[in-house]
Design an enzyme around this catalytic site. Structure first.
Site, PDB file in Angstrom:
ATOM      1  N   SER A   1       0.842  -1.184   0.000  1.00  0.00           N
ATOM      2  CA  SER A   1       0.000   0.000   0.000  1.00  0.00           C
ATOM      3  C   SER A   1       0.890   1.252   0.000  1.00  0.00           C
ATOM      4  CB  SER A   1      -0.958  -0.036   1.197  1.00  0.00           C
ATOM      5  OG  SER A   1      -2.002   0.881   1.035  1.00  0.00           O
TER       6      SER A   1
ATOM      7  N   ASP B   1      -8.442  -5.884  -5.622  1.00  0.00           N
ATOM      8  CA  ASP B   1      -8.093  -4.768  -4.747  1.00  0.00           C
ATOM      9  C   ASP B   1      -8.424  -3.458  -5.465  1.00  0.00           C
ATOM     10  OD1 ASP B   1      -6.970  -2.932  -3.014  1.00  0.00           O
ATOM     11  OD2 ASP B   1      -4.901  -3.398  -3.574  1.00  0.00           O
TER      12      ASP B   1
ATOM     13  N   HIS C   1      -5.725  -6.729  -1.364  1.00  0.00           N
ATOM     14  CA  HIS C   1      -4.730  -5.733  -0.969  1.00  0.00           C
ATOM     15  C   HIS C   1      -3.486  -6.395  -0.363  1.00  0.00           C
ATOM     16  CE1 HIS C   1      -3.825  -1.543  -0.676  1.00  0.00           C
ATOM     17  NE2 HIS C   1      -3.716  -1.527   0.641  1.00  0.00           N
TER      18      HIS C   1
END
Length: 525
Positions: free
Chosen positions: A210, A461, A486
């Site tokens: 991320s 995601d 994710h």
């Protein structure tokens, strides 16, 4: 976890938000329509009132909080906690720049030998313990590489707060919070660590998911003399400056639910009208409080809206193939499970009742919650600070299209700018990230000067729409899976992992092995 940002925007008809993610932000409340998420980095990151969007981490279930002790004890058996004296400001020579704060990092030397590789996790917007607990891939492959593991906490998050409890109080202190300072922190800590270990020739590979994945990729580009390669998982480095369509994030979530069940998608889409209708009722809020089983009476209908939206957004992000406990305890493929709940209702049931039941899977999978706290913000993972980053450099504009299952809205940058000025006294710099790190025409640019980066993404995601999804060169590789969520590849391996996930990790290991092999061969020349 990413991190996740909302942008709340004011239009002629209503208030709306639009702020990132990844992997994760604290939330306040305001009586406005809200719920447009970003990241993270995670991961991950939530905002409410003024600059903070709704649907914050205070909705993490109590079972997750109860598991923190177990996770901490397991973490302590794997890592030693250390602190590094870090300079406040790396980019000026004013006397105040030399102020020192203690930066937390975790280290595991169990498998390492002198001269061996060092694997470094570039910390996200939160407590580093949380990310270390959910990045088992590095520990899984450490024995094979005989690697030293290091997880570095991002400045202004967790325990790494330069001004203690006052770190987030004013723009004067928060002014030292940005990605460039964080990258410099990592560079200095890594160099110092290698010197102290008398192993300056050890190759370094950086990992991140991320926002942390963005930092890993940017670290490789900015400090190629320190890191020989980077694994950037679920890193939405193209979610800036209108490089990707503004509606892509919420469109992706909507597609996830539509793929699971068209009826499920339609029910959620219709539920917002039913929720709005409650506001016109004489005793609407008490009725809604009863329907949503709130611990205390609701003060705003938008608290219920945010609560629902947060559940659908985060569930899509963590739609892992196996049961997990990252954002909250959830079964494998939780989006499908939510839709089974919705589709299992008898004909004629209200859409809002179905949506509430589905959202309850996210908040109460364990079944232990007797009531829900919809308006009591907490910050379980030290995420406070992302709001400021979103109002300065991490400007990731979003909108909701009519095709999504969420209420549509348009991006309103002027309103967002006003909120940032009101909250922090700063104006956003929407073009700074692409100026500092690039992004536009990335294929052409990185093909000529970049190397040794893996961009891994799972198309389920929603952040993947802002990621690198195609190979840029023979050494800048995009590993894309159809069902991945994710940064699923960074999670620890389990017996139930599907073959596509195992194969993705195998490819990553082969590529990293190639980088390290080339490095050692070059040393001998």
């Amino acid at each position: 976890m990413q991190k996740l940002i909302f942008y709340k925007h004011k239009t002629k008809a209503h208030f709306l938000l639009v702020f990132e993610l990844l992997l994760f932000c604290v939330r306040e409340r305001k009586k406005t329509m809200s719920a447009c998420l970003c990241l993270l980095f995670l991961f991950f990151t939530i905002f409410a009132e003024a600059t903070y969007p709704p649907g914050g981490f205070h909705h993490l279930s109590s079972s997750l909080r109860q598991n923190k002790k177990t996770s901490k004890s397991k973490l302590e058996s794997l890592f030693e906690t250390r602190y590094f004296p870090q300079n406040l400001d790396h980019f000026s020579f004013r006397p105040e720049s030399y102020k020192v704060f203690q930066q937390k990092y975790l280290i595991n030397q169990r498998f390492w030998r002198k001269g061996g590789p060092i694997f470094v996790y570039t910390g996200n917007e939160g407590d580093i313990d949380w990310f270390a607990s959910n990045t088992g891939f590095m520990s899984d492959i450490a024995p094979k590489f005989r690697a030293l593991l290091v997880f570095i906490e991002h400045r202004f998050y967790g325990e790494s707060t330069p001004f203690g409890k006052k770190s987030h109080k004013t723009a004067e202190t928060l002014g030292y919070l940005n990605s460039q300072q964080a990258l410099a922190d990592y560079a200095i800590l890594i160099r110092s660590l290698k010197q102290n270990l008398s192993s300056e020739a050890s190759p370094v590979v950086v990992f991140g998911g991320s926002y942390g994945g963005m930092l890993a990729a940017w670290f490789r580009l900015k400090y190629p003399h320190i890191a020989i390669g980077a694994l950037a998982s679920s890193a939405p480095i193209l979610h800036f400056d209108n490089i990707v369509p503004l509606a892509s994030f919420y469109d992706a979530i909507s597609q996830d639910f539509k793929d699971a069940s068209v009826n499920c998608f339609k029910v959620i889409k219709r539920s917002w009208e039913e929720l709005d209708a409650v506001s016109t009722m004489k005793h609407g809020l008490p009725e809604l409080s009863k329907k949503f089983r709130t611990c205390k009476g609701l003060h705003s209908i938008y608290s219920a809206r945010d609560w629902l939206m947060e559940a659908f957004v985060y569930t899509a992000m963590v739609n892992y193939a196996t049961a997990a406990n990252f954002m909250a305890p959830l079964p494998g493929y939780p989006v499908e499970q939510m839709c089974k709940i919705i589709d299992g209702f008898p004909r004629g049931s209200s859409n809002l009742d179905r949506a509430f039941a589905a959202a309850s899977l996210y908040y109460n999978y364990s079944g232990s919650e007797k009531c829900f706290e919809l308006e009591q913000p907490t910050d379980d993972h030290g995420l406070d600070g992302w709001g400021y980053q979103a109002c300065t450099e991490m400007v990731m504009p979003m909108s909701c299209s009519n095709q999504s299952m969420f209420p549509p809205y348009e991006n309103d940058y002027e309103a967002f700018e006003e909120q940032c000025m009101s909250k922090y006294g700063v104006k956003p710099r929407p073009h700074w990230i692409t100026t500092e790190f690039g992004g536009k025409r990335i294929e052409t640019v990185l093909k000529r000067f970049g190397s040794n980066i893996i961009f891994s993404n799972g198309l389920q995601d929603p952040w993947s729409r802002g990621g690198v999804l195609k190979n840029i060169s023979s050494s800048i590789i995009a590993l894309v899976t159809k069902k991945g969520a994710h940064h699923a590849d960074l999670r620890a391996a389990t017996k139930g992992d599907p073959e596509w996930l195992k194969e993705q990790r195998r490819q990553e290991v082969v590529i990293i092995e190639k980088w390290i092999g080339e490095y050692y061969r070059d040393l001998k020349e």
